[in-house]
Design an enzyme around this catalytic site. Sequence first.
Site, PDB file in Angstrom:
ATOM      1  N   ASP A  89      -6.965   6.191  11.141  1.00 16.61           N
ATOM      2  CA  ASP A  89      -7.172   5.768   9.388  1.00 16.61           C
ATOM      3  C   ASP A  89      -7.967   4.118   9.503  1.00 16.61           C
ATOM      4  OD1 ASP A  89      -6.835   4.572   6.986  1.00 16.61           O
ATOM      5  OD2 ASP A  89      -4.904   4.150   7.314  1.00 16.61           O
ATOM      6  N   GLY A 128     -19.388  -0.146  10.154  1.00 16.37           N
ATOM      7  CA  GLY A 128     -18.354   0.850  10.492  1.00 16.37           C
ATOM      8  C   GLY A 128     -18.432   1.057  11.965  1.00 16.37           C
ATOM      9  N   ASP A 170     -10.957  -5.909   7.236  1.00 13.19           N
ATOM     10  CA  ASP A 170      -9.751  -7.001   7.094  1.00 13.19           C
ATOM     11  C   ASP A 170      -9.385  -7.542   8.748  1.00 13.19           C
ATOM     12  OD1 ASP A 170      -9.754  -6.879   4.440  1.00 13.19           O
ATOM     13  OD2 ASP A 170      -8.045  -5.500   4.482  1.00 13.19           O
ATOM     14  N   ASN A 220     -19.927  -5.119   4.093  1.00  8.55           N
ATOM     15  CA  ASN A 220     -20.264  -3.961   4.818  1.00  8.55           C
ATOM     16  C   ASN A 220     -21.694  -3.541   3.940  1.00  8.55           C
ATOM     17  OD1 ASN A 220     -19.782  -2.542   2.217  1.00  8.55           O
ATOM     18  ND2 ASN A 220     -17.662  -1.562   3.131  1.00  8.55           N
ATOM     19  N   ASP A 260       0.921  -1.268  -0.028  1.00  5.98           N
ATOM     20  CA  ASP A 260       0.037  -0.044  -0.027  1.00  5.98           C
ATOM     21  C   ASP A 260       0.774   0.991  -0.105  1.00  5.98           C
ATOM     22  OD1 ASP A 260      -1.967  -1.735   0.123  1.00  5.98           O
ATOM     23  OD2 ASP A 260      -2.699  -1.273   2.344  1.00  5.98           O
ATOM     24  N   ALA A 278      -3.789 -10.681   2.557  1.00  2.31           N
ATOM     25  CA  ALA A 278      -2.666 -10.791   3.701  1.00  2.31           C
ATOM     26  C   ALA A 278      -3.181  -9.912   4.925  1.00  2.31           C
ATOM     27  CB  ALA A 278      -1.418  -9.956   2.705  1.00  2.31           C
TER      28      ALA A 278
END
Length: 290
Positions: A236, A212, A242, A183, A13, A42
């Site tokens: 963040d 969320g 995940d 979601n 990322d 991952a």
Amino acid sequence: MGKVVVVGSINVDMVFTSDIRPKAGETVLGNTFSLIPGGKGANQAVAAAKLGAESVMVGCVGLDSNGDFAVDSLKAVNVNTECVDVVHNVPTGVANIIVAENDNSIIVIPGANYKVDIDLVRRYKEVVLSADIVLLQLEIPLETVEYILDLCSENNVKVLLNPAPAVELSKSMIEKASYITPNEHELKIILGKDSTEEEMKKYPNKLIVTLGSKGVKYFDGTDIKLIPSYKAEVVDTTGAGDTFCGALAAALVRGDGLEDAIRFANRAAAYSVTKLGAQSGMPTLDQLEK
Ligand code: ATP
Ligand code: RIB
């Protein structure tokens, strides 16, 4: 200790933080840049390993420095990488992530993740079938996901499918998965329906919908239950989903019931949003207990 096998994506990322999200055609000055290991597969393997599960990654990286970085980061938290192939002539998957205005936007270039094909899964079939739970996402070819769902349902191996990035799922895929964790936005896409409560009731204890900061809802056979999230100082939210999936799998394979496993996964995911980057904020069991 239960065993989680993840067949999925491995990315690096590239994370940019900025006060302002650039509009089309606009250039803005940002604040920080970080290279952080990622990829939904991952990330989920790391979350499960840090929370005490035996965690095995099946996937592909390119023959490049990003691939080395991604695989080393998996090894560093005891994820077994013996089934991660290094493929030639295709780069390791990357994601461009902008964290701005309390949210993220992400572009993923799958690269080597699209080499996670049926042949590769056939080669690692025994490993896949040795799992207590197989974890899947949708950053590898859909036909590979379908093949694994068929294989696992024929062999009575449980599958937790995180349908992200979302596409409409066939009835057969939904039937064959043991747990599906969209979601709210993904729920509508996978079901191909705008109104979802009645649909949820068709899949008791299977469709586990993350909301969320509001937590998680699922139909327990009698009611649609809301399991609230934990309060967190958000830095963040990348990878919250995940962390939730990896933690849910780790709790289920150690024998927790579904509701307890969801509470545990909510706690882990709340912890993860307090740091920048998908994998950087994932807690260990010790950290969660403290
Ligand atoms: P992402 O794509 O950002 O990884 P997602 O959209 O797949 O996440 P969400 O529903 O946003 O998934 O979040 C997953 C879980 O993470 C939630 O169910 C909740 O447990 C936890 N979580 C997310 N945001 C927060 C928050 N602001 N505070 C506390 N917990 C949160
Ligand atoms: O869910 C977050 C992940 O999505 C990031 O790590 C990025 O690599 C993309 O796959």
